[in-house]
Design a protein around this motif. Structure first.
Motif, PDB file in Angstrom:
ATOM      1  N   ILE A  18       0.830  -1.208   0.000  1.00  0.00           N
ATOM      2  CA  ILE A  18       0.000   0.000   0.000  1.00  0.00           C
ATOM      3  C   ILE A  18       0.862   1.254   0.000  1.00  0.00           C
ATOM      4  O   ILE A  18       0.586   2.215  -0.727  1.00  0.00           O
ATOM      5  N   LYS A  19       1.926   1.257   0.794  1.00  0.00           N
ATOM      6  CA  LYS A  19       2.836   2.412   0.825  1.00  0.00           C
ATOM      7  C   LYS A  19       3.483   2.622  -0.542  1.00  0.00           C
ATOM      8  O   LYS A  19       3.636   3.748  -1.009  1.00  0.00           O
ATOM      9  N   PHE A  20       3.858   1.502  -1.162  1.00  0.00           N
ATOM     10  CA  PHE A  20       4.491   1.597  -2.482  1.00  0.00           C
ATOM     11  C   PHE A  20       3.521   2.170  -3.511  1.00  0.00           C
ATOM     12  O   PHE A  20       3.869   3.038  -4.309  1.00  0.00           O
ATOM     13  N   LEU A  21       2.265   1.694  -3.491  1.00  0.00           N
ATOM     14  CA  LEU A  21       1.264   2.188  -4.442  1.00  0.00           C
ATOM     15  C   LEU A  21       0.982   3.670  -4.230  1.00  0.00           C
ATOM     16  O   LEU A  21       0.784   4.423  -5.198  1.00  0.00           O
ATOM     17  N   LYS A  22       0.970   4.085  -2.987  1.00  0.00           N
ATOM     18  CA  LYS A  22       0.767   5.512  -2.701  1.00  0.00           C
ATOM     19  C   LYS A  22       1.924   6.348  -3.251  1.00  0.00           C
ATOM     20  O   LYS A  22       1.710   7.431  -3.800  1.00  0.00           O
ATOM     21  N   SER A  23       3.126   5.841  -3.106  1.00  0.00           N
ATOM     22  CA  SER A  23       4.286   6.601  -3.578  1.00  0.00           C
ATOM     23  C   SER A  23       4.315   6.707  -5.103  1.00  0.00           C
ATOM     24  O   SER A  23       4.605   7.778  -5.650  1.00  0.00           O
ATOM     25  N   ILE A  24       3.989   5.609  -5.798  1.00  0.00           N
ATOM     26  CA  ILE A  24       4.018   5.684  -7.258  1.00  0.00           C
ATOM     27  C   ILE A  24       2.842   6.482  -7.797  1.00  0.00           C
ATOM     28  O   ILE A  24       2.936   7.096  -8.861  1.00  0.00           O
TER      29      ILE A  24
END
Length: 206
Positions: A18-24
């Motif tokens: 989820i953190k990765f998706l938010k960052s991208i």
């Protein structure tokens, strides 16, 4: 806009996912914002951003004025379309785009070679339009033949090797036409005839 990631599996995404998706998604939104901003700015600009010559929209606006002037004063004027002939392209991550480099170089050459009273515009990726004030199609034909030779002699460094290029040119006069749209249609036809005969040719249609 909205990004949606869905899975039929329960708890398919971890907190790290989820953190990765938010960052991208933040990076993607910035890219989309930049692209749309550039598109809007280009629509308000009178110039092609890459070559610093007129864009097609402004060129046609100026030509409508010139068309009325030429017919009112009974002067001679011509329009030419110059297209860089197709060539094999090889994409690379480590060198400048061959199209961008070639088009910029040709634009610089045309700026140096056209008369001070002319207008130069970029029509599409590989095509330029030139307006010649007080020049007959015959005079422009001679100019076109000279410029074709100079383009062949450019001999640019492309993808780690020396490469030569050719160009095709179509020419039409502003005289005996009822509108600039008719002139432009004729000069496009002249260019197509030059391309259909194999390219690297100047064609005058009058």
């Amino acid at each position: 806009g909205l990004l949606c990631f869905e899975s039929l599996k329960k708890d398919a995404y971890s907190n790290d996912d989820i953190k990765f998706l938010k960052s991208i998604s933040s990076i993607l939104s910035y890219i989309m914002y930049s692209y749309t901003s550039q598109t809007v700015l280009r629509s308000y600009s009178a110039y092609d951003m890459d070559t610093r010559v007129l864009n097609l929209k402004m060129f046609k606006t100026l030509m409508e004025i010139e068309f009325q002037k030429v017919h009112l004063l009974q002067l001679t004027a011509s329009v030419a379309l110059l297209r860089i002939d197709d060539f094999p392209q090889q994409e690379t991550l480590f060198e400048e785009s061959p199209v961008s480099k070639l088009v910029t170089t040709v634009a610089t050459l045309l700026k140096e070679e056209i008369p001070a009273t002319s207008y130069l515009a970029r029509v599409d990726e590989m095509t330029f339009a030139i307006y010649f004030y007080n020049m007959s199609p015959q005079d422009v034909f001679i100019w076109g033949e000279k410029i074709r030779v100079k383009i062949v002699r450019l001999n640019l460094q492309m993808i780690s090797k020396q490469t030569t290029f050719t160009a095709s040119i179509g020419i039409a006069s502003l005289g005996r036409r009822s509108s600039f749209d008719e002139v432009y249609a004729d000069v496009e036809l002249a260019l197509q005839k030059a391309l259909q005969s194999g390219g690297n040719k100047t064609t005058n249609i009058n």
